[in-house]
Write a protein that holds these residues in place. Structure first.
Motif, PDB file in Angstrom:
ATOM      1  N   VAL A 135       0.702  -1.145   0.044  1.00 16.86           N
ATOM      2  CA  VAL A 135       0.189  -0.089  -0.044  1.00 16.86           C
ATOM      3  C   VAL A 135       0.848   1.206   0.043  1.00 16.86           C
ATOM      4  CG1 VAL A 135      -1.741   1.274   1.433  1.00 16.86           C
ATOM      5  CG2 VAL A 135      -1.856  -1.320   1.412  1.00 16.86           C
ATOM      6  N   SER A 136       0.585   1.995  -0.846  1.00 20.64           N
ATOM      7  CA  SER A 136       1.399   3.358  -1.017  1.00 20.64           C
ATOM      8  C   SER A 136       0.621   4.594  -0.523  1.00 20.64           C
ATOM      9  CB  SER A 136       1.799   3.579  -2.482  1.00 20.64           C
ATOM     10  OG  SER A 136       0.629   3.981  -3.225  1.00 20.64           O
ATOM     11  N   GLY A 137      -0.700   4.485  -0.459  1.00 21.15           N
ATOM     12  CA  GLY A 137      -1.564   5.576   0.006  1.00 21.15           C
ATOM     13  C   GLY A 137      -2.117   6.391  -1.258  1.00 21.15           C
ATOM     14  N   GLY A 138      -1.658   5.592  -2.567  1.00 17.75           N
ATOM     15  CA  GLY A 138      -2.341   6.005  -3.759  1.00 17.75           C
ATOM     16  C   GLY A 138      -3.481   5.370  -3.964  1.00 17.75           C
ATOM     17  N   LYS A 139      -4.230   5.839  -5.077  1.00 14.91           N
ATOM     18  CA  LYS A 139      -5.500   5.387  -5.528  1.00 14.91           C
ATOM     19  C   LYS A 139      -5.658   3.826  -5.960  1.00 14.91           C
ATOM     20  CE  LYS A 139      -5.247   6.619 -10.326  1.00 14.91           C
ATOM     21  NZ  LYS A 139      -3.769   6.734 -10.398  1.00 14.91           N
ATOM     22  N   ASP A 140      -4.707   3.267  -6.654  1.00  7.61           N
ATOM     23  CA  ASP A 140      -4.339   1.999  -6.793  1.00  7.61           C
ATOM     24  C   ASP A 140      -4.599   1.019  -5.811  1.00  7.61           C
ATOM     25  OD1 ASP A 140      -4.511   2.695  -9.749  1.00  7.61           O
ATOM     26  OD2 ASP A 140      -2.734   3.403  -9.383  1.00  7.61           O
ATOM     27  N   SER A 141      -3.530   1.296  -5.091  1.00  7.22           N
ATOM     28  CA  SER A 141      -3.226   0.311  -3.932  1.00  7.22           C
ATOM     29  C   SER A 141      -4.256   0.309  -2.907  1.00  7.22           C
ATOM     30  CB  SER A 141      -1.779   0.470  -3.119  1.00  7.22           C
ATOM     31  OG  SER A 141      -1.698   1.735  -2.528  1.00  7.22           O
ATOM     32  N   LEU A 142      -4.889   1.612  -2.619  1.00  8.26           N
ATOM     33  CA  LEU A 142      -6.224   1.614  -1.729  1.00  8.26           C
ATOM     34  C   LEU A 142      -7.228   0.785  -2.350  1.00  8.26           C
ATOM     35  CD1 LEU A 142      -5.424   5.110   0.008  1.00  8.26           C
ATOM     36  CD2 LEU A 142      -5.237   2.662   0.820  1.00  8.26           C
ATOM     37  N   ALA A 143      -7.455   1.060  -3.823  1.00 11.76           N
ATOM     38  CA  ALA A 143      -8.552   0.507  -4.628  1.00 11.76           C
ATOM     39  C   ALA A 143      -8.458  -1.104  -4.576  1.00 11.76           C
ATOM     40  CB  ALA A 143      -8.831   1.054  -5.872  1.00 11.76           C
ATOM     41  N   VAL A 144      -7.143  -1.598  -4.598  1.00 15.38           N
ATOM     42  CA  VAL A 144      -7.239  -2.932  -4.829  1.00 15.38           C
ATOM     43  C   VAL A 144      -7.351  -3.384  -3.257  1.00 15.38           C
ATOM     44  CG1 VAL A 144      -4.618  -3.437  -4.543  1.00 15.38           C
ATOM     45  CG2 VAL A 144      -5.872  -4.802  -5.664  1.00 15.38           C
ATOM     46  N   TRP A 145      -7.172  -2.830  -2.263  1.00 22.02           N
ATOM     47  CA  TRP A 145      -7.066  -3.580  -1.077  1.00 22.02           C
ATOM     48  C   TRP A 145      -8.660  -3.541  -0.670  1.00 22.02           C
ATOM     49  CZ3 TRP A 145      -4.465  -1.168   4.251  1.00 22.02           C
ATOM     50  CH2 TRP A 145      -4.457  -2.004   4.935  1.00 22.02           C
ATOM     51  N   ASP A 146      -9.395  -2.497  -1.030  1.00 18.79           N
ATOM     52  CA  ASP A 146     -10.782  -2.413  -0.726  1.00 18.79           C
ATOM     53  C   ASP A 146     -11.446  -3.236  -1.361  1.00 18.79           C
ATOM     54  OD1 ASP A 146     -12.963  -0.561   0.395  1.00 18.79           O
ATOM     55  OD2 ASP A 146     -13.610  -0.438  -1.690  1.00 18.79           O
TER      56      ASP A 146
END
Ligand code: Q46
Ligand code: ZN
Length: 314
Positions: free
Chosen positions: A54-65
């Motif tokens: 998780v970087s705090g950017g949109k992609d990593s938070l979206a994939v985690w969600d």
């Protein structure tokens, strides 16, 4: 515009799919695309321990969600890169998301873990993004293995994958092309690495975060200038604008028709991997690239020689 599925008012247009969606159906579509990528490439098997970078950017938070909503009890790992306020704000977004979802977030700090930050690594022979990518790959893989995770998930989306493919093709970098897969199998010293967002574009993950009210870091990393992938992305966006679907066609064509021809090379590459004499990480050299980077980044700056007075007579 009407939603393709329910005929309600659409809010997101997905040009390459010639469709538009209302918020509910769009979120549903994102889940389906991720589910499909996981299934097609056998990314995660039941009962496996999953770690999301998780970087705090949109992609990593979206994939985690998305993974959490699809029923994968995934944990996150945040790597503090030491890029001033940018890293502080990225970390805040990662922590806020973990708290909101009641999920576990492992935090690692590059400086305290290995003794240098990315701005310090920028003083080495490597470009900042190349040093950063190397540090991330090394430490995230190590964290996954140390904590007993089976799978390391990254937030690479379709645009990222196409830009990397384009760059590797421009240089005909065969070993890198052989390794470019949505799922890289586990091998000695490596956890399995998977990219469940490979069917979604950057615009789609941004729209997903807006609809799901996920706060992510919007500002660009201040060290990104000179990053070739940004140039490739711009070029590819121009192409996509004129020819919607060109990116997906390029990436899918590679995956279906070219990648299978490179299976032997990929296997050879895996077989040629030994272990670093210093840290035990997988490498094809005696000392791995990460250990060499650390040497360079932590080396005290050389004293400048005092310039001797020029006494020559003109
Ligand atoms: S964080 Fe690191 Fe990125 Fe910043 S230094 Fe480059 S690679 S741009 S995803
Ligand atoms: Zn090493």
């Amino acid at each position: 515009m009407k939603c393709r599925r329910c005929e309600e008012q659409a809010v997101v247009e997905v040009r390459h799919a010639h469709a538009a969606y209302c918020p509910t159906c769009f979120v549903e579509r994102c889940r389906e695309q991720v589910s499909r990528a996981i299934g097609e490439h056998r990314m995660i098997r039941s009962g496996e321990k999953v770690l999301v970078a998780v970087s705090g950017g949109k992609d990593s938070l979206a994939v985690w969600d998305l993974l959490l909503d699809l029923g994968y009890p995934a944990d996150g790992v945040y790597l503090g890169l030491g890029i001033g306020g940018y890293s502080d704000r990225s970390g805040d977004c990662a922590r806020a998301f973990a708290e909101r979802r009641g999920a576990t977030l492992i935090e690692i700090d590059l400086a305290s873990e290995v003794g240098f930050t990315i701005p310090q690594a920028a003083n080495t022979r490597r470009m900042p993004c190349s040093a950063c990518g190397l540090a991330k790959r090394h430490l995230l893989n190590k964290t996954a293995l140390d904590h007993g995770y089976d799978v390391l998930v990254t937030g690479h989306n379709l645009d990222d994958e196409v830009a990397v493919l384009f760059g590797n093709t421009l240089q005909w970098n065969m070993p890198y092309l052989a390794r470019q897969r949505p799922a890289l199998p586990e091998s000695s010293g490596f956890a399995r690495r998977v990219k469940p967002l490979v069917r979604l574009t950057e615009r789609e993950t941004a729209a997903y975060c807006v609809i799901r009210r996920i706060d992510y870091i919007v500002e660009e990393c201040p060290m990104a200038s000179g990053n070739r992938h940004l140039l490739y992305k711009e070029l590819l966006n121009t192409l996509e604008e004129r020819d919607p679907g060109a990116k997906a066609t390029f990436l899918n064509g590679f995956a279906d028709r070219v990648a299978p021809l490179l299976d032997d090379l990929a296997a050879q590459e895996r077989d040629s991997v030994g272990t670093c004499s210093r840290c035990g990480s997988p490498t094809t050299a005696e000392v791995c690239a990460f250990c060499r980077l650390r040497d360079q980044a932590t080396r005290p700056p050389r004293r400048r020689k005092k310039r001797r007075r020029d006494r020559s007579v003109h």
